[in-house]
Design a protein around this motif. Structure first.
Motif, PDB file in Angstrom:
ATOM      1  N   ASP A 172      51.715 -30.296  20.324  1.00  0.00           N
ATOM      2  CA  ASP A 172      51.504 -28.904  19.935  1.00  0.00           C
ATOM      3  C   ASP A 172      52.721 -28.420  19.158  1.00  0.00           C
ATOM      4  N   CYS A 173      52.657 -27.162  18.718  1.00  0.00           N
ATOM      5  CA  CYS A 173      53.751 -26.640  17.899  1.00  0.00           C
ATOM      6  C   CYS A 173      55.081 -26.678  18.653  1.00  0.00           C
ATOM      7  N   ASP A 174      55.006 -26.494  19.942  1.00  0.00           N
ATOM      8  CA  ASP A 174      56.222 -26.430  20.753  1.00  0.00           C
ATOM      9  C   ASP A 174      57.047 -27.713  20.656  1.00  0.00           C
ATOM     10  N   ASN A 175      56.400 -28.843  20.406  1.00  0.00           N
ATOM     11  CA  ASN A 175      57.162 -30.088  20.286  1.00  0.00           C
ATOM     12  C   ASN A 175      57.024 -30.707  18.888  1.00  0.00           C
ATOM     13  N   CYS A 176      56.751 -29.858  17.917  1.00  0.00           N
ATOM     14  CA  CYS A 176      56.635 -30.303  16.525  1.00  0.00           C
ATOM     15  C   CYS A 176      57.963 -30.094  15.796  1.00  0.00           C
ATOM     16  N   ALA A 177      58.265 -31.023  14.900  1.00  0.00           N
ATOM     17  CA  ALA A 177      59.502 -30.947  14.122  1.00  0.00           C
ATOM     18  C   ALA A 177      59.598 -29.672  13.296  1.00  0.00           C
ATOM     19  N   GLU A 178      58.454 -29.125  12.878  1.00  0.00           N
ATOM     20  CA  GLU A 178      58.456 -27.984  11.958  1.00  0.00           C
ATOM     21  C   GLU A 178      58.538 -26.636  12.656  1.00  0.00           C
ATOM     22  N   TYR A 179      58.474 -26.622  13.965  1.00  0.00           N
ATOM     23  CA  TYR A 179      58.385 -25.343  14.684  1.00  0.00           C
ATOM     24  C   TYR A 179      59.728 -24.623  14.733  1.00  0.00           C
ATOM     25  N   ILE A 180      59.641 -23.310  14.573  1.00  0.00           N
ATOM     26  CA  ILE A 180      60.789 -22.413  14.731  1.00  0.00           C
ATOM     27  C   ILE A 180      60.469 -21.540  15.946  1.00  0.00           C
ATOM     28  N   LYS A 238      43.975 -27.098   9.254  1.00  0.00           N
ATOM     29  CA  LYS A 238      43.195 -27.098  10.500  1.00  0.00           C
ATOM     30  C   LYS A 238      43.949 -26.455  11.665  1.00  0.00           C
ATOM     31  N   PHE A 239      44.686 -25.417  11.362  1.00  0.00           N
ATOM     32  CA  PHE A 239      45.470 -24.735  12.396  1.00  0.00           C
ATOM     33  C   PHE A 239      44.542 -24.179  13.479  1.00  0.00           C
ATOM     34  N   GLN A 240      44.877 -24.427  14.732  1.00  0.00           N
ATOM     35  CA  GLN A 240      44.084 -23.956  15.869  1.00  0.00           C
ATOM     36  C   GLN A 240      44.868 -24.192  17.152  1.00  0.00           C
ATOM     37  N   ALA A 278      57.541 -19.292  14.328  1.00  0.00           N
ATOM     38  CA  ALA A 278      57.050 -19.505  12.969  1.00  0.00           C
ATOM     39  C   ALA A 278      57.107 -20.998  12.693  1.00  0.00           C
ATOM     40  N   CYS A 279      56.746 -21.356  11.479  1.00  0.00           N
ATOM     41  CA  CYS A 279      56.711 -22.768  11.113  1.00  0.00           C
ATOM     42  C   CYS A 279      57.380 -22.945   9.753  1.00  0.00           C
ATOM     43  N   ALA A 280      58.057 -24.050   9.604  1.00  0.00           N
ATOM     44  CA  ALA A 280      58.728 -24.324   8.340  1.00  0.00           C
ATOM     45  C   ALA A 280      57.742 -24.703   7.242  1.00  0.00           C
ATOM     46  N   ARG A 281      56.474 -24.942   7.591  1.00  0.00           N
ATOM     47  CA  ARG A 281      55.510 -25.417   6.589  1.00  0.00           C
ATOM     48  C   ARG A 281      54.214 -24.610   6.515  1.00  0.00           C
ATOM     49  N   VAL A 282      53.984 -23.735   7.511  1.00  0.00           N
ATOM     50  CA  VAL A 282      52.697 -23.035   7.581  1.00  0.00           C
ATOM     51  C   VAL A 282      52.940 -21.522   7.655  1.00  0.00           C
ATOM     52  N   GLU A 283      52.060 -20.766   7.014  1.00  0.00           N
ATOM     53  CA  GLU A 283      52.196 -19.319   6.943  1.00  0.00           C
ATOM     54  C   GLU A 283      51.966 -18.625   8.282  1.00  0.00           C
ATOM     55  N   TYR A 309      52.359 -16.132  11.832  1.00  0.00           N
ATOM     56  CA  TYR A 309      52.889 -16.257  13.181  1.00  0.00           C
ATOM     57  C   TYR A 309      52.308 -17.513  13.834  1.00  0.00           C
ATOM     58  N   ILE A 310      53.146 -18.201  14.604  1.00  0.00           N
ATOM     59  CA  ILE A 310      52.743 -19.473  15.200  1.00  0.00           C
ATOM     60  C   ILE A 310      53.092 -19.472  16.688  1.00  0.00           C
ATOM     61  N   GLY A 311      52.116 -19.789  17.515  1.00  0.00           N
ATOM     62  CA  GLY A 311      52.365 -19.869  18.957  1.00  0.00           C
ATOM     63  C   GLY A 311      52.742 -21.287  19.365  1.00  0.00           C
ATOM     64  N   ASP A 341      49.864 -23.814  19.791  1.00  0.00           N
ATOM     65  CA  ASP A 341      48.988 -24.096  18.651  1.00  0.00           C
ATOM     66  C   ASP A 341      49.248 -25.517  18.134  1.00  0.00           C
ATOM     67  N   TRP A 342      48.500 -25.868  17.106  1.00  0.00           N
ATOM     68  CA  TRP A 342      48.628 -27.204  16.502  1.00  0.00           C
ATOM     69  C   TRP A 342      48.078 -27.133  15.088  1.00  0.00           C
ATOM     70  N   CYS A 343      48.550 -28.020  14.229  1.00  0.00           N
ATOM     71  CA  CYS A 343      47.907 -28.214  12.928  1.00  0.00           C
ATOM     72  C   CYS A 343      48.056 -29.674  12.527  1.00  0.00           C
ATOM     73  N   SER A 344      47.384 -30.039  11.453  1.00  0.00           N
ATOM     74  CA  SER A 344      47.338 -31.450  11.046  1.00  0.00           C
ATOM     75  C   SER A 344      48.650 -31.950  10.463  1.00  0.00           C
ATOM     76  N   LEU A 345      49.633 -31.077  10.283  1.00  0.00           N
ATOM     77  CA  LEU A 345      50.950 -31.517   9.815  1.00  0.00           C
ATOM     78  C   LEU A 345      51.871 -31.879  10.967  1.00  0.00           C
ATOM     79  N   TRP A 346      51.360 -31.819  12.181  1.00  0.00           N
ATOM     80  CA  TRP A 346      52.217 -32.075  13.344  1.00  0.00           C
ATOM     81  C   TRP A 346      53.009 -33.360  13.169  1.00  0.00           C
ATOM     82  N   GLU A 347      54.285 -33.278  13.497  1.00  0.00           N
ATOM     83  CA  GLU A 347      55.159 -34.448  13.415  1.00  0.00           C
ATOM     84  C   GLU A 347      56.165 -34.364  14.555  1.00  0.00           C
TER      85      GLU A 347
HETATM   86  S1  SF4 Z   1      53.552 -28.069  11.232  1.00  0.00           S
HETATM   87 FE1  SF4 Z   1      51.679 -27.438  12.294  1.00  0.00          FE
HETATM   88  S2  SF4 Z   1      51.915 -28.302  14.375  1.00  0.00           S
HETATM   89 FE2  SF4 Z   1      53.954 -28.236  13.425  1.00  0.00          FE
HETATM   90  S3  SF4 Z   1      54.842 -26.228  14.051  1.00  0.00           S
HETATM   91 FE3  SF4 Z   1      53.867 -25.978  12.051  1.00  0.00          FE
HETATM   92  S4  SF4 Z   1      51.813 -25.191  12.559  1.00  0.00           S
HETATM   93 FE4  SF4 Z   1      52.629 -26.153  14.431  1.00  0.00          FE
END
Ligand code: SF4
Length: 167
Positions: free
Chosen positions: A113-121, A95-97, A131-136, A138-140, A143-149
């Motif tokens: 949002d991605c900026d404060n997510c554990a997975e964000y690069i 559900k990336f958006q 970019a993201c350690a878990r999602v394909e 380019y990532i701003g 943005d956000w997705c359901s894996l946010w942590e």
């Molecule tokens: S896991 Fe989702 S919310 Fe977190 S950085 Fe990656 S795309 Fe953004």
């Protein structure tokens, strides 16, 4: 337990609540290289179409699926999780958006949002995208997705895992 196992478990947990669409079995990868400068194009992610400024020379397909520039391919996230380009979720499956759209849709809380997510690069080359350690792709940062942590939650889980492994 590896970082990917932990995220996959989280993905499946969220899938059970209906927060995620699609299945974890369709993981993709984005091995390769791409140059980055800037231009504008239309991109489609999650449930909505929206205008997004794409790095120049990067096609919409590359933006959505990768490959990302070399600096991100195996980089570590804000919570020190290593990106594996062969084990990434497609954006549509999580559900990336844009985070504001996700809040409006009732999918998440304001401030996540991605900026404060554990997975964000975070952005490494000044093009505005990381970019993201878990999602394909380019990532701003907005943005956000359901894996946010949260970074704190991820670090606490990592510490607990290390403690279990050493006991
Ligand atoms: S896991 Fe989702 S919310 Fe977190 S950085 Fe990656 S795309 Fe953004």
């Amino acid at each position: 337990m590896t970082h990917f196992d932990r995220t996959k478990r989280r993905f499946l947990r969220l899938a059970g609540t209906g927060t995620v669409v699609g299945l974890a079995g369709c993981l993709g990868g984005d091995d390769g290289q791409a140059e980055t400068t800037t231009t504008t194009a239309t991109t489609e992610t999650g449930d909505d179409d929206h205008e997004e400024e794409l790095p120049e020379g990067v096609s919409r397909e590359e933006f959505e699926r990768g490959p990302v520039p070399d600096a991100y391919r195996t980089a570590r996230s804000q919570a020190d999780e290593e990106r594996n380009p062969d084990e990434l979720f497609p954006k549509a499956d999580v559900k990336f958006q844009e985070a504001t759209d996700a809040v409006e849709a009732g999918l998440t809380q304001s401030g996540r949002d991605c900026d404060n997510c554990a997975e964000y690069i975070p952005d490494k080359n000044g093009d505005g995208f990381g970019a993201c350690a878990r999602v394909e792709g380019y990532i701003g940062p907005e943005d956000w997705c359901s894996l946010w942590e949260s970074i704190e939650e991820a670090e606490a889980e990592a510490e607990a895992g290390e403690a279990n492994n050493s006991s």
